[in-house]
Scaffold this active site. Structure first.
Site, mmCIF file in Angstrom:
data_model
loop_
_atom_site.group_PDB
_atom_site.id
_atom_site.type_symbol
_atom_site.label_atom_id
_atom_site.label_comp_id
_atom_site.label_asym_id
_atom_site.label_seq_id
_atom_site.Cartn_x
_atom_site.Cartn_y
_atom_site.Cartn_z
ATOM 1 C CD1 TRP A 187 38.151 41.180 36.629
ATOM 2 C CD2 TRP A 187 36.596 39.482 36.118
ATOM 3 N NE1 TRP A 187 38.680 40.189 37.190
ATOM 4 C CE2 TRP A 187 37.637 39.177 37.193
ATOM 5 C CE3 TRP A 187 35.471 38.679 35.951
ATOM 6 C CZ2 TRP A 187 37.652 38.053 37.753
ATOM 7 C CZ3 TRP A 187 35.650 37.279 36.767
ATOM 8 C CH2 TRP A 187 36.798 36.938 37.361
ATOM 9 C CD GLU A 229 35.078 44.547 37.663
ATOM 10 O OE1 GLU A 229 34.475 44.060 36.840
ATOM 11 O OE2 GLU A 229 35.014 44.231 38.902
ATOM 12 C CE LYS A 231 39.427 39.223 42.126
ATOM 13 N NZ LYS A 231 37.955 38.460 41.471
ATOM 14 C CG ASP A 262 34.585 45.088 42.374
ATOM 15 O OD1 ASP A 262 34.479 45.077 43.552
ATOM 16 O OD2 ASP A 262 33.986 44.234 41.629
ATOM 17 C CG HIS A 265 38.267 43.659 42.391
ATOM 18 N ND1 HIS A 265 38.086 43.659 40.911
ATOM 19 C CD2 HIS A 265 37.195 43.032 42.869
ATOM 20 C CE1 HIS A 265 37.050 42.741 40.935
ATOM 21 N NE2 HIS A 265 36.675 42.475 41.860
ATOM 22 C CG HIS A 290 31.655 46.136 39.308
ATOM 23 N ND1 HIS A 290 31.998 44.975 38.866
ATOM 24 C CD2 HIS A 290 30.765 46.642 38.353
ATOM 25 C CE1 HIS A 290 31.594 44.962 37.623
ATOM 26 N NE2 HIS A 290 30.772 45.807 37.292
ATOM 27 C CG ASP A 298 36.509 40.429 45.329
ATOM 28 O OD1 ASP A 298 35.664 41.304 45.358
ATOM 29 O OD2 ASP A 298 36.821 39.845 44.171
ATOM 30 C CG ASP A 300 32.058 39.660 44.866
ATOM 31 O OD1 ASP A 300 32.010 40.922 44.500
ATOM 32 O OD2 ASP A 300 33.022 38.985 44.500
ATOM 33 C CG ASP A 330 30.336 42.483 41.033
ATOM 34 O OD1 ASP A 330 29.638 41.583 41.003
ATOM 35 O OD2 ASP A 330 31.499 42.516 40.568
HETATM 36 C C1 RNT Z 1 35.176 39.509 39.585
HETATM 37 C C2 RNT Z 1 34.523 40.927 39.023
HETATM 38 C C3 RNT Z 1 33.476 40.945 37.902
HETATM 39 C C4 RNT Z 1 32.337 40.014 38.460
HETATM 40 C C5 RNT Z 1 31.080 40.073 37.593
HETATM 41 C C6 RNT Z 1 30.337 38.817 37.573
HETATM 42 O O1 RNT Z 1 35.992 39.702 40.649
HETATM 43 O O2 RNT Z 1 34.216 41.649 40.106
HETATM 44 O O3 RNT Z 1 32.823 42.174 37.886
HETATM 45 O O4 RNT Z 1 31.982 39.891 39.844
HETATM 46 O O5 RNT Z 1 31.431 40.394 36.239
HETATM 47 ZN ZN ZN Z 2 33.310 43.488 39.605
#
Ligand code: RNT
Ligand code: ZN
Length: 423
Positions: A187, A229, A231, A262, A265, A290, A298, A300, A330
């Protein structure tokens, strides 16, 4: 403490209730046992890592909170991971980043190689688990003006190409030593805060750099495979992200690699679970997920048993995609005990998988095929209150992990005896 006789009694009743629908709970338990999660090490230390912990976290990702007891050293982090894994049923993998190399020498990201992950391999062998890899394209001064592999400056690109190449060697080492494929997830935060003039050149540079990284075809896919990955946007790169979803979907397909999805994302109204079956039939080698929880963006957050997660697991189970999917976690939250974050997120993901498995799937497919949407709606709605929790408890019991909230007592003990003593 949950009494095991109560768990068993409830399970017997649940088993019969599901059998009335033609659902075999024993089969579901066996199926769930086979699903490995890739548990992200970075929840344990707010993504600080060991290589340059003084450096601030960049790349548009952020951790909030300062709950005491953060892991500061490799031993502290692996102790905490061990504790978390002991509270999650089944056998799993751990995902690391370049940032987590363990070396006495001062090394830059592009010098970090397999020898700097011996610590992790030894630990993984002891735990009997696999390792996944992630090259770190952030938290480093060479993330210049929000660009890495797509930078207009050749020396910056070259630096990150070396980081990418090294990550392949590291991931290959994981696969070889641990006897299971290591997924190497890429990523990159590259993008522009404001409207770009040229949207094409950065993408062409990114393609060239990635092709250069994966050019060496000598790595056996049994040991390692790359995943990419995308986004929608990141903080600081709101107007244009080089590695968009279409970009990596196409890159993965044309290079025969994995596409990483993810859950945080995408636009919040998009249904992530709808993407798997739009990718794999076109020859997609496989997916990396993820699993995350975006709250309005996003963010997390720690994954919980919510509708978004259930949609993901239902699609994986109903469409038979588990064999082609690597399920990684993630998220990062430092407002709560960091071990509990892992445990909540991992257990929620497993619960959602189990609930998806406990359904008369063939029967429902048959109904759908014959336009019996009445049955489809009625049965899926009733299933929501079927006693799947009793099957989950039985699953925990059989896997020798605490049932119900009992795991929290263990985390409380551990934070008292170990984590709180660190400060
Ligand atoms: C960032 C991505 C990525 C990170 C990790 C730490 O937006 O989701 O995957 O969160 O690699
Ligand atoms: Zn991620």
């Amino acid at each position: 403490m949950v009494k095991s006789e109560n768990v068993e009694k409830a399970y017997q009743t649940a088993k019969e209730r599901y059998a009335e629908l033609g659902v075999d709970t024993e089969k579901a338990i066996k199926q769930l046992e086979k699903v490995k999660l890739s548990v992200h090490c970075w929840q344990g230390d707010d993504l600080n890592g060991f290589v340059n912990p003084e450096q601030e976290l960049t790349g548009g990702i952020g951790v909030s909170g300062n709950y005491p007891g953060i892991a500061r050293t490799p031993d502290e982090l692996t102790d905490d991971l061990h504790e978390a894994l002991s509270l999650v049923p089944g056998s799993h993998k751990v995902a690391v980043h370049t940032l987590y190399a363990v070396t006495d020498k001062k090394k830059d990201f592009d010098e970090i190689g397999p020898e700097d992950f011996k610590y992790w391999v030894d630990w993984a062998k002891k735990e009997g688990i696999g390792l996944d890899m992630n090259p770190s394209f952030f938290s480093h001064p060479n993330l210049k003006q929000n660009f890495t592999l797509a930078s207009p400056e050749k020396d910056i690109r070259d630096f990150w190409v070396r980081v990418g190449k090294q990550s392949r060697a590291i991931s290959n080492y994981f696969g070889k030593e641990l006897g299971q494929q290591s997924v190497n997830n890429f990523w990159m935060p590259d993008g522009f805060k404001d409207n770009p003039i040229d949207k094409l050149s950065p993408r062409l540079r990114m393609i060239d750099a990635l092709d250069e990284i994966i050019k060496d075809g000598s790595y056996d896919e049994k040991n390692t495979i790359e995943a990419f990955e995308g986004k929608l946007f990141g903080t600081g790169v709101e107007s244009y992200t080089v590695g968009s979803h279409e970009f990596y979907d196409n890159y993965a397909l044309t290079r025969d690699k994995l596409w990483t999805i993810d859950a945080g994302h995408f636009h919040p109204t998009e249904d992530v679970s709808d993407k798997f079956t739009a990718f794999l039939p076109f020859g997609g080698k496989g997916l990396m997920l993820h699993v995350s929880r975006p709250v309005r963006w996003d963010s997390d957050h720690v994954v919980i048993f919510d509708e978004a997660l259930q949609r993901i697991t239902r699609s994986l189970v109903r469409d038979n995609l588990l064999d082609k999917t690597n399920i990684g976690l993630d998220f990062f939250d430092a407002t709560i005990n960091r071990i509990s974050a892992w445990v909540v997120g991992a257990r929620a993901t497993q619960k959602a998988l189990l609930q998806a498995m406990l359904a008369p799937i063939e029967d429902l497919k048959e109904a759908e095929l014959h336009f019996d949407f009445t049955k489809r709606l009625a049965v899926t709605e009733e299933l929501k209150s079927y006693p799947f929790g009793a099957v989950w408890d039985e699953f925990c019991l059989r896997n020798n992990v605490p049932v119900g909230t009992d795991w929290l007592n263990e985390v409380r003990q551990y934070e008292k005896n170990v984590q709180f003593k660190r400060n």
